[in-house]
Design a protein around this motif. Structure first.
Motif, PDB file in Angstrom:
ATOM      1  N   GLU A 232       0.856  -1.197   0.000  1.00  0.00           N
ATOM      2  CA  GLU A 232       0.000   0.000   0.000  1.00  0.00           C
ATOM      3  C   GLU A 232       0.892   1.246   0.000  1.00  0.00           C
ATOM      4  O   GLU A 232       1.491   1.578   1.016  1.00  0.00           O
ATOM      5  CB  GLU A 232      -0.893  -0.029   1.252  1.00  0.00           C
ATOM      6  N   GLU A 268      -4.772   3.649  -1.863  1.00  0.00           N
ATOM      7  CA  GLU A 268      -5.629   4.427  -0.956  1.00  0.00           C
ATOM      8  C   GLU A 268      -5.774   5.847  -1.509  1.00  0.00           C
ATOM      9  O   GLU A 268      -4.779   6.512  -1.802  1.00  0.00           O
ATOM     10  CB  GLU A 268      -5.028   4.450   0.452  1.00  0.00           C
ATOM     11  N   HIS A 271      -3.846   8.603   0.226  1.00  0.00           N
ATOM     12  CA  HIS A 271      -2.397   8.478   0.039  1.00  0.00           C
ATOM     13  C   HIS A 271      -2.008   9.013  -1.341  1.00  0.00           C
ATOM     14  O   HIS A 271      -0.953   9.631  -1.504  1.00  0.00           O
ATOM     15  CB  HIS A 271      -1.964   7.018   0.157  1.00  0.00           C
ATOM     16  N   ASP A 296      -8.119   1.079  -0.795  1.00  0.00           N
ATOM     17  CA  ASP A 296      -8.556   1.614   0.489  1.00  0.00           C
ATOM     18  C   ASP A 296      -9.378   2.858   0.175  1.00  0.00           C
ATOM     19  O   ASP A 296      -8.852   3.902  -0.243  1.00  0.00           O
ATOM     20  CB  ASP A 296      -7.363   1.939   1.401  1.00  0.00           C
ATOM     21  N   ASP A 339     -11.019   2.385   4.525  1.00  0.00           N
ATOM     22  CA  ASP A 339      -9.979   2.832   5.471  1.00  0.00           C
ATOM     23  C   ASP A 339     -10.341   4.280   5.821  1.00  0.00           C
ATOM     24  O   ASP A 339      -9.673   5.229   5.402  1.00  0.00           O
ATOM     25  CB  ASP A 339      -8.595   2.713   4.832  1.00  0.00           C
TER      26      ASP A 339
HETATM   27 CO    CO Z   1      -4.899   2.221   4.187  1.00  0.00          CO
END
Ligand code: CO
Ligand code: XUL
Length: 439
Positions: A232, A268, A271, A296, A339
């Motif tokens: 990730e 994600e 991110h 995510d 998430d």
């Molecule tokens: Co995550």
């Protein structure tokens, strides 16, 4: 049996017109979209850490959340209550999957042996609840970042004892993930990065990270764990520079160390934006490189520069995400893991339901809009036409590797009156908006 969320019945699809805040307006699990049901496309998952563990603490204040297990004092009793509450929540929300870190489900003991005993006990309970409810484990992972022993990293720690300790923990997590039928296993590089290069042997740290991941692959093979390994990416936070910065950095790392056959990525949204990319950019780069494994699902705040992990409500972003996911042929064995955490001020248990309803409806809406967009064929036709010059003549020869600089120079000398086409961005954006608004 204790009911942890008595204020909520099962959340069901009621359609766009409903006034019921505890109903889905777009998420209709059995509705067919193309050749799959919504449930099969979206593969929603609840994140154990945000929904059943986090209490709303931030840098300026303590826990604010009210949770149905607040009255309990014994850590193992709390762990059990959370497990029962988690399955009640998933049933009421019609969420088929969950994800967890080892320390989310069971408390750390005073020794590694005790930590493992706690984990085994709770894993047995999770297994029983999974069998009873049919809920599934999307992925397992290991928290190698919260405890102070990981302050300098885990696989990239300067201390070999930490490397060994981290290996023991991941070994255990792999065994539990396999035992629970986990479909993936995630490595998010918690503190795998650095604060300053003044004290860092960057080459040894990266080599060690690769050694660690090779060991994980070997051990998975040995115990017969068939799940997909995922990395990730995240660019910063908690360390100033995280080694798995973004998809491009992860691809470079995997190829440098011969790991590319064993890993895909878990993208994600927040991110991606921290790395200065759009969510869609990271999904696209992963997709065209054959490594889009899982997502995510969350979003950041446009004005804040950190990982706020908000529930995804931006339908524009979910549409473009689902567009990439549909073109990827779906995410399975990956899925859409929330998430995401409710805001600190949304402290009541019912807010957990509102958060997930918002996210599930935003992605269901995104799926319908993306399907519509694909049905129009507008983007694909435009893009195909835009690159047409590579299908014939000199373009075809470039693509087929038949020409070099000398041939191209000779060609350019004869063809220096170049005619270009418009990029038509605004027209395409209008088509996209129409697909979103018409759902
Ligand atoms: Co995550
Ligand atoms: C941290 C983060 C993690 C991973 C799992 O930003 O996203 O929760 O998803 O370790």
């Amino acid at each position: 049996m204790t009911e942890y969320f008595p204020e909520v019945e099962q959340v069901r699809f009621e359609g766009k017109a409903t006034d019921n805040p505890l109903a889905f307006r777009y998420y209709d699990p059995k509705r067919m979209v193309g050749d799959k049901t919504m449930e099969e496309h979206l593969r929603f998952s609840v994140a154990y850490w945000h929904t059943f563990v986090a209490g709303g603490r931030d840098m300026f204040g303590s826990d604010s959340a009210k949770r149905p297990w607040d009255h309990l004092a014994d850590p193992m009793e709390i762990a059990q209550a959370r497990a029962y509450a988690a399955f009640e929540f998933m049933e009421k929300m019609q969420i088929p999957f969950f994800c967890f870190h080892d320390v989310d489900v069971a408390p750390e003991g005073s020794s590694l042996k005790e930590t493992f005993r706690n984990l085994d006990e709770i894993a047995a309970l999770l297994k029983e609840l999974m069998e009873k409810t049919g809920k599934r484990l999307l992925w397992g992972t290991c928290n190698l970042f919260s405890h102070p022993r990981f302050m300098h990293g885990a696989a990239t720690s300067p201390n070999a004892d930490v490397f060994a300790y981290a290996a023991a923990r991941v070994k255990k997590c792999l065994e539990i993930t396999k035992d629970l039928g986990g479909e993936n296993y995630v490595f998010w590089g918690g503190r795998e990065g650095y604060e300053t290069l003044l004290n860092t042997d960057l080459k040894l740290e990266l080599d060690n990270l690769a050694r660690f991941l090779h060991m994980a692959v070997d051990y998975a093979h040995k115990i017969g764990f068939k799940g997909q390994f995922l990395i990730e990416p995240k660019p910063m936070e908690p360390t100033k520079h995280q080694y798995d910065f973004d998809v491009a950095a992860v691809l470079g790392f995997l190829h440098t160390y011969g790991l590319e056959k064993h890993f895909k990525v878990n993208i994600e949204a927040n991110h991606a934006t921290l790395a200065g990319h759009t969510f869609q950019h990271e999904l696209r780069l992963a997709r065209v490189n054959g490594v889009l494994g899982s997502v995510d699902a969350n979003q950041g705040d446009e004005l804040l520069g950190w990982d706020t992990d908000q529930f995804p409500t931006n339908v524009y972003a979910t549409t473009l995400a689902m567009y990439e996911i549909l073109l990827n042929g779906g995410l399975a064995p990956g899925g859409l893991n929330f998430d995401a955490k409710v805001r600190r001020g949304s402290f009541e248990p019912i807010d957990l339901f509102y958060g997930h309803i918002a996210g599930m409806d935003a992605f269901a809406h995104g799926l319908l809009a993306a399907e519509r967009l694909l049905e129009t064929g507008a983007l694909e036709e435009f893009v195909a036409e835009r690159y047409n010059s590579y299908r014939t003549g000199i373009g075809e020869q470039i693509v087929q590797g038949k020409v070099g600089f000398e041939e191209l120079s000779a060609y350019a000398l004869e063809h220096d009156r170049i005619s270009l086409g418009s990029g038509r961005q605004e027209l395409l954006e209008t088509i996209l908006n129409r697909c979103i608004l018409e759902v």
